[in-house]
Scaffold this motif. Structure first.
Motif, PDB file in Angstrom:
ATOM      1  N   GLU A  54       0.844  -1.200   0.000  1.00 22.68           N
ATOM      2  CA  GLU A  54       0.000   0.000   0.000  1.00 22.68           C
ATOM      3  C   GLU A  54       0.884   1.257   0.000  1.00 22.68           C
ATOM      4  O   GLU A  54       0.670   2.217  -0.731  1.00 22.68           O
ATOM      5  CB  GLU A  54      -0.901  -0.067   1.246  1.00 22.68           C
ATOM      6  N   MET A  55       1.910   1.188   0.861  1.00 21.22           N
ATOM      7  CA  MET A  55       2.855   2.305   0.992  1.00 21.22           C
ATOM      8  C   MET A  55       3.575   2.580  -0.349  1.00 21.22           C
ATOM      9  O   MET A  55       3.666   3.730  -0.799  1.00 21.22           O
ATOM     10  CB  MET A  55       3.875   1.854   2.054  1.00 21.22           C
ATOM     11  N   ILE A  72      11.154  -4.809   0.586  1.00 21.59           N
ATOM     12  CA  ILE A  72      11.200  -6.166   1.157  1.00 21.59           C
ATOM     13  C   ILE A  72      12.651  -6.620   1.315  1.00 21.59           C
ATOM     14  O   ILE A  72      13.038  -7.171   2.350  1.00 21.59           O
ATOM     15  CB  ILE A  72      10.391  -7.142   0.269  1.00 21.59           C
ATOM     16  N   LYS A  73      13.463  -6.357   0.306  1.00 22.06           N
ATOM     17  CA  LYS A  73      14.872  -6.761   0.399  1.00 22.06           C
ATOM     18  C   LYS A  73      15.589  -5.977   1.500  1.00 22.06           C
ATOM     19  O   LYS A  73      16.430  -6.518   2.220  1.00 22.06           O
ATOM     20  CB  LYS A  73      15.588  -6.533  -0.947  1.00 22.06           C
ATOM     21  N   LEU A  74      15.250  -4.689   1.630  1.00 22.48           N
ATOM     22  CA  LEU A  74      15.947  -3.871   2.636  1.00 22.48           C
ATOM     23  C   LEU A  74      15.591  -4.280   4.064  1.00 22.48           C
ATOM     24  O   LEU A  74      16.458  -4.315   4.936  1.00 22.48           O
ATOM     25  CB  LEU A  74      15.617  -2.388   2.432  1.00 22.48           C
ATOM     26  N   ALA A  92      10.350 -16.366   1.845  1.00 21.92           N
ATOM     27  CA  ALA A  92       9.810 -16.387   0.479  1.00 21.92           C
ATOM     28  C   ALA A  92       8.354 -15.944   0.478  1.00 21.92           C
ATOM     29  O   ALA A  92       7.846 -15.411  -0.510  1.00 21.92           O
ATOM     30  CB  ALA A  92       9.921 -17.789  -0.108  1.00 21.92           C
ATOM     31  N   LEU A  93       7.675 -16.133   1.620  1.00 18.35           N
ATOM     32  CA  LEU A  93       6.253 -15.761   1.699  1.00 18.35           C
ATOM     33  C   LEU A  93       6.049 -14.254   1.634  1.00 18.35           C
ATOM     34  O   LEU A  93       4.944 -13.774   1.415  1.00 18.35           O
ATOM     35  CB  LEU A  93       5.633 -16.277   3.006  1.00 18.35           C
ATOM     36  N   SER A 142       0.478  -8.529   1.966  1.00 12.94           N
ATOM     37  CA  SER A 142       1.821  -7.962   1.943  1.00 12.94           C
ATOM     38  C   SER A 142       2.305  -7.679   3.374  1.00 12.94           C
ATOM     39  O   SER A 142       1.504  -7.458   4.274  1.00 12.94           O
ATOM     40  CB  SER A 142       1.765  -6.706   1.081  1.00 12.94           C
ATOM     41  N   PRO A 143       3.644  -7.727   3.625  1.00 15.31           N
ATOM     42  CA  PRO A 143       4.146  -7.567   4.999  1.00 15.31           C
ATOM     43  C   PRO A 143       3.929  -6.156   5.552  1.00 15.31           C
ATOM     44  O   PRO A 143       3.821  -5.193   4.793  1.00 15.31           O
ATOM     45  CB  PRO A 143       5.636  -7.847   4.851  1.00 15.31           C
ATOM     46  N   LYS A 144       3.883  -6.089   6.890  1.00 12.14           N
ATOM     47  CA  LYS A 144       3.791  -4.768   7.542  1.00 12.14           C
ATOM     48  C   LYS A 144       5.210  -4.310   7.860  1.00 12.14           C
ATOM     49  O   LYS A 144       6.030  -5.096   8.358  1.00 12.14           O
ATOM     50  CB  LYS A 144       3.029  -4.885   8.865  1.00 12.14           C
ATOM     51  N   ILE A 145       5.491  -3.060   7.573  1.00 13.60           N
ATOM     52  CA  ILE A 145       6.822  -2.538   7.879  1.00 13.60           C
ATOM     53  C   ILE A 145       6.710  -1.265   8.728  1.00 13.60           C
ATOM     54  O   ILE A 145       5.628  -0.677   8.818  1.00 13.60           O
ATOM     55  CB  ILE A 145       7.639  -2.247   6.593  1.00 13.60           C
TER      56      ILE A 145
END
Ligand code: HEM
Length: 548
Positions: A225-226, A368-370, A532-533, A539-542
């Protein structure tokens, strides 16, 4: 009164006298001269009837012959297409419709192609239907050759853009149609924007940081979303100018773009627009609303730019540095080329759509990579601090000199490309390649980008690992044309139809990251057990945690 027998014999005599051509009738008319009126009338009617019947027969025969010739020619083309296609290695020709069942078994088309490449080697053909042939290639020299030689794209994406946004001279399949606009856009993006110290002005960066603060005030943010929100601000303010950032309909516009993106491929897959389906009309209304909003924002940006100029608020420096951004590219020189009478919004909406989806996809992947590699964030932070010490200027982010930062962007784009396939399609002629390979006209040539970009023969044993260091010290080489250095690096495509926004996108995203990493540490809120998920929904929360 004439008897029935007499009537018949008269009729036969009259019919026998009926001429078979119009000329015949005229001649007969002259020679008969004074024969009785009644016989003349009947003879005329019979002639007209006979004439009409013969003429109809001739027309029907002509149509039948023409249709047969067309069908035979088509059949000939299909047979030739099959014969040429069958020479390329691949699964049996008889399994047309089995592929659609097999593809989900292997996850997706890329998974299925990967399986086929394992079995049949670097060139594989796949019949999707009797007239639809896909040729997938993972061999680097062939990829390079096709992407350089082949100028046209397959009709499907062109249809997608036309159906959703109207005619476009930037995303059409034929190279002849897009060449001129491509060049104008490239000159504009690379020349004007990159001539500045940064591809995103400070005002836009400030606005994005404020958005992050607002997001974070409500807790951890959804990574996807971000990314979408930020990408939308970047591409919108670039095209429409700064007033895009305060546009009250921006959220509606973004939501509409997403809804169109979700359904676009489905409706474009019909050869003829399915006007008998209700869903199609809903989709059509969405696209019409999007067009209406595009017109509104163009008018509004034009108006606010004019009033901005009139107030005379700009200092000389601001005008020189950010002049183009204030008015946006579309109100500048590019306007003349892109907003044409016959295609008022096709190109603008196409650029918004493509730029927004691709930039948000790449930002999401980098984030995601960071978050999974905090040590890389620290390396980039040190790089920024070093740069700030050395360079004294108004703009701190000279990203072209930041090796770790650019390497992170390239490595993320390598591992998680924004689209599964690059495609080309020779619309008119067979494509003869080295290795005596012929791709028949009409076949779709594809490069499975993810397979090539994680191929260990090109990228080494750690091809599937996130290792930005492989790009460090080579980042400068990757400009100006990213794919020319290593044709195994294709996140922006390559050759005559490569992405014209690639340099702008890389520099804009790098500037954005530099501004974030300078202010925040980006952390994962709750990590799934299997990293991998992270690529799959939800999507993940950051979290953006301010540096002390
Ligand atoms: C992260 C951002 C972006 C990515 C990953 C990306 C990727 C791509 C890819 C893969 C292609 C197809 C290339 C090929 O077939 O060889 C493409 C085409 C294109 N891109 Fe981008 N793009 C991005 C941003 C942009 C931006 C910001 C613009 C302009 C505002 C842009 C304009 C275009 C155009 C006009 C084409 C069509 C070229 C043609 O068909 O001739 N792109 N892009």
């Amino acid at each position: 009164m004439a008897s029935a027998g007499e009537g018949t014999s008269i009729g036969t005599a009259v019919e026998a006298a009926v001429p078979c051509t119009l000329l015949g009738l005229l001649l007969q008319g002259k020679s008969a001269g004074a024969s009785s009126d009644a016989v003349g009338d009947r003879s005329g009617i019979c002639f007209m009837r006979e004439y009409a019947a013969r003429a109809t027969n001739i027309v029907l025969w002509a149509v039948l012959i023409a249709v047969t010739v067309i069908l035979l020619r088509r059949l000939g083309r299909v047979v030739r297409f099959w014969a040429k296609g069958s020479r390329i290695p691949g699964p049996p020709i008889l399994s047309f419709y089995r592929h659609s069942k097999l593809i989900p078994e292997w996850g997706d088309l890329t998974g299925y192609l990967s399986k086929l490449h394992e079995i049949y080697g670097p060139i594989v053909r796949l019949w999707l239907s009797p007239t639809e042939l896909v040729v997938s290639v993972t061999d680097l020299s062939l990829i390079k050759e096709v992407l350089i030689k082949e100028e046209d794209k397959s009709p499907l994406p062109g249809r997608l853009f036309r159906l959703a946004f109207g005619d476009s001279s930037l995303f059409a399949p034929s190279f002849d149609l897009v060449q001129q606009r491509r060049e104008s856009l490239e000159i504009q993006l690379n020349g004007v924007l990159l001539g500045k110290s940064s591809s995103i002005p400070l005002k836009v960066l400030d606005c994005i940081v404020k958005k992050i603060d607002a997001f974070m005030a409500e807790g951890p943010v959804d990574c996807e979303e971000m990314s979408q929100c930020v990408a939308f601000s970047i591409i919108g303010s670039t095209l429409f100018g700064h007033s895009f950032l305060t546009w009250s309909n921006a959220d509606t516009y973004r939501e509409l773009l997403m809804r169109v993106a979700k359904d676009a491929s489905f409706w474009a897959s019909y050869n003829i627009p399915p006007i008998w389906k209700r869903g199609f009309w809903r989709y059509w209304r969405l696209c019409t609303r999007l067009k209406g909003l595009t017109r509104d924002i163009l008018v509004q940006c034009g108006r606010s730019y004019t009033s901005f100029e009139k107030t005379g608020q700009t200092s000389w420096k601001e005008t020189a540095e950010y002049g183009t951004f204030e008015k946006g590219m579309l109100l500048g020189e590019l306007n003349l080329h892109l907003i044409l009478e016959d295609e008022p919004y096709g190109n603008i909406m196409g650029m918004m759509f493509h730029g927004y989806l691709k930039i948000s996809g790449l930002i999401n992947n980098i984030l995601i990579k960071l978050v999974l590699n905090p040590e890389m964030q620290e390396k980039i932070f040190s790089e920024i601090t070093e740069m700030n010490k050395r360079v004294s200027g108004s703009h701190p982010f000279d990203v072209q000199k930041m090796q770790f930062l650019l390497a992170t962007v390239f490595e993320s784009a390598r591992l998680l490309p924004s689209g599964p396939l690059l495609q080309r399609c020779s619309l008119k002629h067979d494509l003869n390649l080295r290795k005596s390979l012929t791709i028949p006209a009409g076949a779709i040539f594809v490069v499975p980008v993810h397979l090539v970009q994680t191929d260990s023969t090109i990228w080494g044993k750690d091809a599937c690992q996130f290792n930005p260091l492989r790009f460090v010290s080579k980042t400068v080489m990757y400009f100006p044309s990213l794919a020319d250095v290593n044709c195994g690096f294709l996140p922006f495509g390559s050759g005559k139809r490569a992405c014209v926004g690639q340099k702008f996108a890389v520099l804009a995203i790098s500037t954005l990251l530099a501004s974030w990493i300078q202010e925040f540490q980006i952390q994962l809120h709750a990590a799934p057990e299997d990293s991998a998920l992270l690529q799959h929904p939800p999507s993940p929360k950051i979290m953006f945690v301010r540096r002390s």
